[in-house]
Design a protein around this motif. Structure first.
Motif, PDB file in Angstrom:
ATOM      1  N   GLU A  14      12.150   3.393  -3.513  1.00 12.90           N
ATOM      2  CA  GLU A  14      11.643   2.461  -2.497  1.00 12.90           C
ATOM      3  C   GLU A  14      10.309   1.862  -2.925  1.00 12.90           C
ATOM      4  O   GLU A  14      10.084   0.659  -2.767  1.00 12.90           O
ATOM      5  CB  GLU A  14      11.482   3.185  -1.159  1.00 12.90           C
ATOM      6  CG  GLU A  14      12.790   3.570  -0.518  1.00 12.90           C
ATOM      7  CD  GLU A  14      12.622   4.504   0.662  1.00 12.90           C
ATOM      8  OE1 GLU A  14      13.447   4.409   1.588  1.00 12.90           O
ATOM      9  OE2 GLU A  14      11.678   5.340   0.672  1.00 12.90           O
ATOM     10  N   LEU A  18       9.329  -2.107  -3.765  1.00 14.82           N
ATOM     11  CA  LEU A  18       8.201  -2.802  -3.149  1.00 14.82           C
ATOM     12  C   LEU A  18       7.307  -3.428  -4.207  1.00 14.82           C
ATOM     13  O   LEU A  18       6.939  -4.594  -4.115  1.00 14.82           O
ATOM     14  CB  LEU A  18       7.387  -1.824  -2.293  1.00 14.82           C
ATOM     15  CG  LEU A  18       6.065  -2.346  -1.749  1.00 14.82           C
ATOM     16  CD1 LEU A  18       6.306  -3.408  -0.684  1.00 14.82           C
ATOM     17  CD2 LEU A  18       5.235  -1.206  -1.194  1.00 14.82           C
ATOM     18  N   TRP A  38      -3.212  -1.196  -0.455  1.00 13.73           N
ATOM     19  CA  TRP A  38      -2.340  -0.204   0.176  1.00 13.73           C
ATOM     20  C   TRP A  38      -2.927   1.191  -0.046  1.00 13.73           C
ATOM     21  O   TRP A  38      -3.161   1.587  -1.194  1.00 13.73           O
ATOM     22  CB  TRP A  38      -0.945  -0.245  -0.445  1.00 13.73           C
ATOM     23  CG  TRP A  38      -0.105  -1.389   0.016  1.00 13.73           C
ATOM     24  CD1 TRP A  38      -0.339  -2.713  -0.196  1.00 13.73           C
ATOM     25  CD2 TRP A  38       1.109  -1.309   0.750  1.00 13.73           C
ATOM     26  NE1 TRP A  38       0.669  -3.463   0.355  1.00 13.73           N
ATOM     27  CE2 TRP A  38       1.571  -2.617   0.943  1.00 13.73           C
ATOM     28  CE3 TRP A  38       1.855  -0.257   1.244  1.00 13.73           C
ATOM     29  CZ2 TRP A  38       2.739  -2.909   1.618  1.00 13.73           C
ATOM     30  CZ3 TRP A  38       3.030  -0.544   1.918  1.00 13.73           C
ATOM     31  CH2 TRP A  38       3.450  -1.855   2.110  1.00 13.73           C
ATOM     32  N   TYR A  55       3.894   1.973   5.608  1.00 13.70           N
ATOM     33  CA  TYR A  55       4.792   0.947   5.074  1.00 13.70           C
ATOM     34  C   TYR A  55       5.425   0.157   6.221  1.00 13.70           C
ATOM     35  O   TYR A  55       5.423  -1.076   6.214  1.00 13.70           O
ATOM     36  CB  TYR A  55       5.872   1.598   4.205  1.00 13.70           C
ATOM     37  CG  TYR A  55       6.983   0.668   3.816  1.00 13.70           C
ATOM     38  CD1 TYR A  55       6.835  -0.218   2.754  1.00 13.70           C
ATOM     39  CD2 TYR A  55       8.190   0.663   4.510  1.00 13.70           C
ATOM     40  CE1 TYR A  55       7.860  -1.079   2.396  1.00 13.70           C
ATOM     41  CE2 TYR A  55       9.209  -0.195   4.153  1.00 13.70           C
ATOM     42  CZ  TYR A  55       9.044  -1.066   3.097  1.00 13.70           C
ATOM     43  OH  TYR A  55      10.051  -1.925   2.751  1.00 13.70           O
ATOM     44  N   MET A  59       4.688  -3.779   6.949  1.00  5.45           N
ATOM     45  CA  MET A  59       5.767  -4.749   6.847  1.00  5.45           C
ATOM     46  C   MET A  59       6.029  -5.476   8.162  1.00  5.45           C
ATOM     47  O   MET A  59       6.595  -6.570   8.160  1.00  5.45           O
ATOM     48  CB  MET A  59       7.046  -4.081   6.343  1.00  5.45           C
ATOM     49  CG  MET A  59       6.886  -3.463   4.950  1.00  5.45           C
ATOM     50  SD  MET A  59       6.142  -4.557   3.733  1.00  5.45           S
ATOM     51  CE  MET A  59       7.577  -5.404   3.133  1.00  5.45           C
TER      52      MET A  59
END
Length: 82
Positions: A14, A18, A38, A55, A59
């Motif tokens: 994942e 990203l 981040w 996350y 998003m």
């Protein structure tokens, strides 16, 4: 894992999706995460760990992002005048 069988952190697959790199490119992931503001922790194996909750918030636009999110720092020109 929570009751839905989902871990606290994004999987390497994942995170690689990203970032846009291979799941084994930990240095690439760390550079991208840092550049784009981040937050992450690094585990004992050197793997960056990104919170699944952060996350999801990021998003959907509900996360508190840094004011310098991905922007290059500019020199302090005021310091040259003083």
């Amino acid at each position: 894992m929570n009751s839905l069988g989902v871990g606290t952190y994004l999987t390497m697959t994942e995170l690689a999706e990203l970032v846009g790199c291979r799941p084994t490119s930990h240095s690439c992931m760390k550079r991208w995460l840092t550049k784009h503001g981040w937050p992450y922790a690094v585990n004992i194996a050197g793997v960056p760990q990104v919170s699944r909750a952060y996350y999801a918030a990021r998003m959907t636009g509900t996360a508190n992002q840094s004011a310098n999110d991905g922007a290059e720092d500019e020199p302090n020109f005021e310091a040259l005048i003083a």
